[in-house]
Design an enzyme around this catalytic site. Structure first.
Site, PDB file in Angstrom:
ATOM      1  N   GLU A 147     -61.802  -2.344 -54.398  1.00  0.00           N
ATOM      2  CA  GLU A 147     -62.754  -2.635 -55.475  1.00  0.00           C
ATOM      3  C   GLU A 147     -62.915  -1.444 -56.413  1.00  0.00           C
ATOM      4  O   GLU A 147     -64.007  -0.878 -56.546  1.00  0.00           O
ATOM      5  CB  GLU A 147     -64.103  -3.041 -54.884  1.00  0.00           C
TER       6      GLU A 147
ATOM      7  N   GLU B 170     -60.831 -10.727 -49.887  1.00  0.00           N
ATOM      8  CA  GLU B 170     -62.202 -10.818 -49.367  1.00  0.00           C
ATOM      9  C   GLU B 170     -62.848 -12.076 -49.912  1.00  0.00           C
ATOM     10  O   GLU B 170     -62.813 -12.314 -51.126  1.00  0.00           O
ATOM     11  CB  GLU B 170     -63.058  -9.625 -49.805  1.00  0.00           C
TER      12      GLU B 170
HETATM   13  C1  BG6 Z   1     -67.201  -5.812 -50.769  1.00  0.00           C
HETATM   14  C2  BG6 Z   1     -66.686  -4.652 -49.985  1.00  0.00           C
HETATM   15  O1  BG6 Z   1     -67.896  -5.253 -51.826  1.00  0.00           O
HETATM   16  O2  BG6 Z   1     -68.126  -6.685 -50.216  1.00  0.00           O
HETATM   17  C3  BG6 Z   1     -66.947  -4.720 -48.490  1.00  0.00           C
HETATM   18  O3  BG6 Z   1     -65.326  -4.389 -50.225  1.00  0.00           O
HETATM   19  C4  BG6 Z   1     -68.304  -5.342 -48.253  1.00  0.00           C
HETATM   20  O4  BG6 Z   1     -66.830  -3.427 -47.987  1.00  0.00           O
HETATM   21  C5  BG6 Z   1     -68.292  -6.752 -48.806  1.00  0.00           C
HETATM   22  O5  BG6 Z   1     -68.695  -5.336 -46.929  1.00  0.00           O
HETATM   23  C6  BG6 Z   1     -69.551  -7.561 -48.521  1.00  0.00           C
HETATM   24  O6  BG6 Z   1     -70.678  -6.860 -48.911  1.00  0.00           O
HETATM   25  P1  BG6 Z   1     -71.892  -6.614 -47.922  1.00  0.00           P
HETATM   26  O7  BG6 Z   1     -72.834  -5.767 -48.673  1.00  0.00           O
HETATM   27  O8  BG6 Z   1     -72.443  -7.961 -47.593  1.00  0.00           O
HETATM   28  O9  BG6 Z   1     -71.325  -5.946 -46.722  1.00  0.00           O
END
Ligand code: BG6
Length: 480
Positions: free
Chosen positions: A183, A378
């Site tokens: 990211e 993701e």
């Molecule tokens: C993304 C990141 O921003 O979102 C992860 O690459 C992160 O590291 C994921 O865990 C989800 O966000 P959160 O705050 O729910 O863990």
């Protein structure tokens, strides 16, 4: 099932984690400290600490969620075996830079750190799982921040490229897919974890200059890593990684449309450079208005031009909304960026809005713009799970979320988008990056650990475990 799949035969289904959120063992094996190691949980003021790292570094908190985390460091064999049982074709993980170079600028790498990842990759290989490795997922070594000021300093490029050289040579033959920075656009919002920037009061006034200069260094580093990858192995595929999610205009008022276009450009800016190979034309005006003067050295622009990425990867949790109307203020939580509430969408328990069609739109937009293969690295739902008396966990809400997103991903592929794979975020429960909570769970695999670090760390399968297994087995046909 006779129905035809929307997904190509060799589609890479899998799951994703990051070292800083799952490994634990924060000082074992001579590892150096990284930003998450100094961040408390939500009760300790995690968000404030991320935005005010000077204070975070000076404060002794009661509890640091990442120090032990889910202890993947000692459980990787069991965890990878469970991923294999689900039929994973790929496993996205990250190498912790500070395990390999505890201070970032060490002359020689730390053999213990290298060995750990050897074991992890061997385990993947044993199960026929292709690793997809993020080289830097929010974990620039703290020593590089303290001694060099983080990515504002051009020297970081050399340290990063040296780190890449070591891991590329060591894991050649074991790893094929690499992502240079997780990211990358996140550094504009959380410069501490994104670019190792610790800004003092004066620097705060000049933050845009420092952030975009750091971005330039990361972009050059990413291209130099790509150059080196090409020299080391023709098998390597290098990707960039964007925190994506289309921003919609709130209305058809052209002012709203213009606002949304610019919000989208904020993220595209990075991929424009990494994928097209040059700073976009709109950046001239952007830099002028933000009073940014980038220091670009001879050769930088040639490197950016010559060594662009092979594929564009991204995270997608939600879409966003932009409005030019100052009265339109009702906001909602999202993946770091705040956004206006979209009245057409439902939201998760953490206020992240749920928009499966937004994924199809995002994929179409990215593919139209870059014409390079995509990789969704993701996507998922952070939710509270309840363990029933018999130990079972019925996470139908997670299945619903993923089903709808997978359906739309399939539609995008049918729209003509080339997509190599899909890794759901947090395939095993892990510490949340934003809140430091364990109770914000994303996994198919439950980990017995709570927000205060109590629990046995025992792993158990949720209902979604069997569901995702069927999805993979049927290549995305059986989503029931
Ligand atoms: C993304 C990141 O921003 O979102 C992860 O690459 C992160 O590291 C994921 O865990 C989800 O966000 P959160 O705050 O729910 O863990």
């Amino acid at each position: 099932m006779n129905q035809q799949s929307n997904f190509p035969e060799n589609f890479l289904w899998g799951g994703a984690v990051a070292a800083n959120q799952c490994e634990g063992a924060y000082t074992e094996g001579k590892k150096g400290l990284t930003p998450v190691d100094v961040l408390p949980n939500v009760a300790g003021g995690r968000w404030e600490a991320m935005l005010n790292p000077t204070k975070a570094l000076e404060t002794k908190y009661d509890f640091y969620p990442s120090h032990e985390s889910i202890d993947f460091y000692h459980h990787y064999q069991e965890d990878i075996a469970l991923f294999a049982e689900m039929g994973f074709k790929t496993f996205r993980m990250s190498i912790c830079w500070a395990r390999i170079f505890p201070n970032g600028d060490d002359a020689a790498p730390n053999e213990e750190g290298l060995k750990f990842y050897d074991h992890v990759f061997d385990e993947c290989q044993k199960h026929g799982i292709e690793p997809l490795v993020t080289i830097n997922h929010f974990d620039t070594p703290i020593a590089l921040m303290k001694n060099y000021g983080g990515w504002r300093n051009r020297k970081l490029i050399d340290f990063y490229v040296h780190y890449c050289e070591v891991i590329f040579k060591r894991y050649k033959g074991k790893v094929k897919y690499w992502l240079t920075f997780n990211e990358i656009n996140m550094l504009l919002h959380v410069p501490f974890i994104g670019a190792g920037l610790i800004l003092n009061k004066d620097e705060e006034k000049n933050a845009n200059q420092l952030k975009y200069q750091s971005a330039h260094h990361q972009l050059v580093a990413s291209s130099l890593a790509t150059k080196m990858a090409r020299e080391i192995s023709p098998e390597f595929k290098i990707g960039c990684m964007l925190a994506a999610g289309i921003t919609y205009p709130d209305t058809c008022n052209p002012d709203d449309v213009w606002k949304a276009l610019n919000a989208n450009r904020e993220g595209y800016f990075f991929v424009d450079v990494q994928s097209r190979g040059y700073y976009p034309s709109y950046s001239r005006r952007l830099f002028e208005e933000l009073k940014i003067k980038l220091e670009i050295q001879d050769g930088d622009l040639e490197v950016l031009k010559k060594y662009t990425v092979d594929f564009v990867s991204f995270s997608y949790y939600s879409s966003r909304v932009a409005s030019a109307n100052p009265q339109r203020t009702e906001g909602t939580e999202g993946n770091v960026f705040s956004t206006l509430k979209n009245p057409h969408l439902k939201a998760s328990e953490w206020g992240w809005q749920i928009d499966p069609l937004g994924l199809r739109i995002t994929m179409n937009e990215l593919y139209d713009r870059y014409q390079k293969p995509l990789f969704i690295v993701e996507n998922g739902l952070g939710a509270k799970d309840t363990v029933k008396e018999d130990g079972s966990i019925d996470d139908d809400y997670r299945i619903d979320y993923l089903r709808e997103h997978i359906r739309e991903m399939g539609e995008a592929i049918q729209d003509g988008v080339e997509c190599w794979g899909y890794t759901t975020w947090g395939c095993i429960d892990l510490v949340s990056a934003g809140t430091g909570e364990m109770s914000k769970r994303y996994g198919f695999i439950y980990v017995d650990r709570d927000d205060n670090g109590k629990g046995t760390n025992k792993r158990s399968k949720k209902k979604s475990f069997g569901w995702y297994k069927k999805v993979i087995q049927s290549n995305g046909v059986d989503l029931a």
